[in-house]
Motif scaffolding. Structure first.
Motif, PDB file in Angstrom:
ATOM      1  N   LEU A  35       0.787  -1.291  -0.199  1.00 30.80           N
ATOM      2  CA  LEU A  35       0.184  -0.131  -0.125  1.00 30.80           C
ATOM      3  C   LEU A  35       0.559   1.009   0.040  1.00 30.80           C
ATOM      4  O   LEU A  35       0.636   2.077  -0.842  1.00 30.80           O
ATOM      5  CB  LEU A  35      -1.295   0.281   1.247  1.00 30.80           C
ATOM      6  CG  LEU A  35      -2.270  -0.564   1.251  1.00 30.80           C
ATOM      7  CD1 LEU A  35      -3.074  -0.627   2.013  1.00 30.80           C
ATOM      8  CD2 LEU A  35      -2.760  -0.429  -0.220  1.00 30.80           C
ATOM      9  N   SER A  36       1.816   1.396   0.337  1.00 34.27           N
ATOM     10  CA  SER A  36       2.705   2.973   0.310  1.00 34.27           C
ATOM     11  C   SER A  36       3.422   2.278  -0.613  1.00 34.27           C
ATOM     12  O   SER A  36       3.865   3.305  -0.964  1.00 34.27           O
ATOM     13  CB  SER A  36       3.892   2.355   1.758  1.00 34.27           C
ATOM     14  OG  SER A  36       3.237   1.837   2.951  1.00 34.27           O
ATOM     15  N   GLY A  39       1.591   4.234  -2.582  1.00 39.23           N
ATOM     16  CA  GLY A  39       0.904   6.182  -2.733  1.00 39.23           C
ATOM     17  C   GLY A  39       0.052   6.041  -1.494  1.00 39.23           C
ATOM     18  O   GLY A  39      -0.537   6.882  -1.279  1.00 39.23           O
ATOM     19  N   LEU A  40      -0.720   5.138  -0.930  1.00 43.27           N
ATOM     20  CA  LEU A  40      -1.822   4.706  -0.350  1.00 43.27           C
ATOM     21  C   LEU A  40      -1.609   4.503   1.254  1.00 43.27           C
ATOM     22  O   LEU A  40      -2.827   3.971   2.295  1.00 43.27           O
ATOM     23  CB  LEU A  40      -2.834   3.666  -0.697  1.00 43.27           C
ATOM     24  CG  LEU A  40      -2.874   3.547  -2.121  1.00 43.27           C
ATOM     25  CD1 LEU A  40      -4.331   2.654  -2.564  1.00 43.27           C
ATOM     26  CD2 LEU A  40      -4.039   5.223  -2.475  1.00 43.27           C
TER      27      LEU A  40
END
Length: 101
Positions: A35-36, A39-40
């Motif tokens: 997720l990182s 970009g989330l």
């Protein structure tokens, strides 16, 4: 009617819960990193593997080791937790005949 108190159930459920929790840790690490990376995930001042790998893509042509060693660290950490969880499972169930599983 059988009286089943938590005191009677907890010794039998404790080992599977510990094994399940130790095997879920690498899954959570990879999900957060993914997720990182997309970009989330966490906010940019916070350091995490997905964000660092995403930032390392900008320097891939000149400094390939940024991305490589971050990926290796992520791989080794998840592998270590998986092996730890498997060892905990074997320790709590020594009678199983899991030779090649």
């Amino acid at each position: 009617m059988v009286d089943r108190r938590p005191v009677d159930i907890m010794p039998n459920i404790l080992a599977p819960v510990i094994v399940y929790a130790s095997l879920l840790i690498p899954v959570v690490i990879v999900v957060v990193a993914t997720l990182s990376y997309l970009g989330l995930g966490l906010a940019p001042p916070t350091a995490d593997w997905g964000g660092m790998i995403s930032d390392a893509q900008n320097y891939y042509t000149t400094a390939w080791w940024f991305m490589f060693f971050l990926g290796v660290a992520l791989l080794l950490t998840t592998l270590a937790f998986n092996l730890f969880g498997d060892g905990v499972r074997d320790a709590f169930d020594p009678r199983s005949d899991r030779l090649f599983e």
